[in-house]
Design a protein around this motif. Structure first.
Motif, PDB file in Angstrom:
ATOM      1  N   THR A 269      70.845  17.571  12.517  1.00  0.00           N
ATOM      2  CA  THR A 269      72.063  17.047  13.142  1.00  0.00           C
ATOM      3  C   THR A 269      72.054  17.396  14.624  1.00  0.00           C
ATOM      4  O   THR A 269      71.404  18.336  15.056  1.00  0.00           O
ATOM      5  CB  THR A 269      73.328  17.648  12.500  1.00  0.00           C
ATOM      6  OG1 THR A 269      73.301  19.059  12.651  1.00  0.00           O
ATOM      7  CG2 THR A 269      73.440  17.275  11.035  1.00  0.00           C
ATOM      8  N   ARG A 270      72.809  16.611  15.365  1.00  0.00           N
ATOM      9  CA  ARG A 270      73.025  16.939  16.778  1.00  0.00           C
ATOM     10  C   ARG A 270      74.525  17.062  16.996  1.00  0.00           C
ATOM     11  O   ARG A 270      75.321  16.359  16.364  1.00  0.00           O
ATOM     12  CB  ARG A 270      72.403  15.904  17.704  1.00  0.00           C
ATOM     13  CG  ARG A 270      72.969  14.525  17.608  1.00  0.00           C
ATOM     14  CD  ARG A 270      72.309  13.565  18.616  1.00  0.00           C
ATOM     15  NE  ARG A 270      72.654  12.195  18.319  1.00  0.00           N
ATOM     16  CZ  ARG A 270      73.785  11.602  18.667  1.00  0.00           C
ATOM     17  NH1 ARG A 270      74.696  12.278  19.349  1.00  0.00           N
ATOM     18  NH2 ARG A 270      74.015  10.344  18.349  1.00  0.00           N
ATOM     19  N   GLN A 271      74.901  17.979  17.851  1.00  0.00           N
ATOM     20  CA  GLN A 271      76.311  18.215  18.125  1.00  0.00           C
ATOM     21  C   GLN A 271      76.876  17.098  18.974  1.00  0.00           C
ATOM     22  O   GLN A 271      76.174  16.516  19.796  1.00  0.00           O
ATOM     23  CB  GLN A 271      76.486  19.556  18.808  1.00  0.00           C
ATOM     24  CG  GLN A 271      76.046  20.710  17.956  1.00  0.00           C
ATOM     25  CD  GLN A 271      76.231  22.034  18.657  1.00  0.00           C
ATOM     26  OE1 GLN A 271      76.546  22.104  19.840  1.00  0.00           O
ATOM     27  NE2 GLN A 271      76.032  23.111  17.926  1.00  0.00           N
ATOM     28  N   GLU A 272      78.150  16.830  18.749  1.00  0.00           N
ATOM     29  CA  GLU A 272      78.842  15.791  19.514  1.00  0.00           C
ATOM     30  C   GLU A 272      80.290  16.218  19.704  1.00  0.00           C
ATOM     31  O   GLU A 272      80.902  16.767  18.795  1.00  0.00           O
ATOM     32  CB  GLU A 272      78.769  14.465  18.755  1.00  0.00           C
ATOM     33  CG  GLU A 272      79.296  13.289  19.535  1.00  0.00           C
ATOM     34  CD  GLU A 272      79.054  11.983  18.798  1.00  0.00           C
ATOM     35  OE1 GLU A 272      79.922  11.596  18.000  1.00  0.00           O
ATOM     36  OE2 GLU A 272      78.005  11.375  19.024  1.00  0.00           O
TER      37      GLU A 272
END
Length: 79
Positions: A16-19
């Motif tokens: 996952t990537r942070q947003e």
């Protein structure tokens, strides 16, 4: 509570990537308001995953659409 028959890995979101903004910290690490997985699906922060006395994640307490993102953060599928 915790089931020995259900591996917690089935409930983990990886890659996952942070947003979005930081909404808090756990052990000095930031909690992102949302994460996006490798398929582009978006999830928003819902809370902290609970553990039993042996330190196992309580995956049975997750509601439908909720997933665990390391370290022990719960995110729910965004509508």
């Amino acid at each position: 509570m915790v089931s020995r028959n259900i591996p917690h890995e089935y409930f983990l979101l990886s890659a996952t990537r942070q947003e979005g903004p930081v909404v808090g910290y756990v052990n000095g690490k930031p909690i992102s308001a949302a994460v996006v997985d490798s398929n582009g699906s978006r999830y928003r922060f819902a809370g902290i995953a609970s553990r039993d006395r042996q330190g196992r994640l309580d995956v049975l307490s997750l509601r439908q659409g909720e997933w665990i993102v390391a370290p022990d953060l719960v995110y729910e599928a965004a509508a």
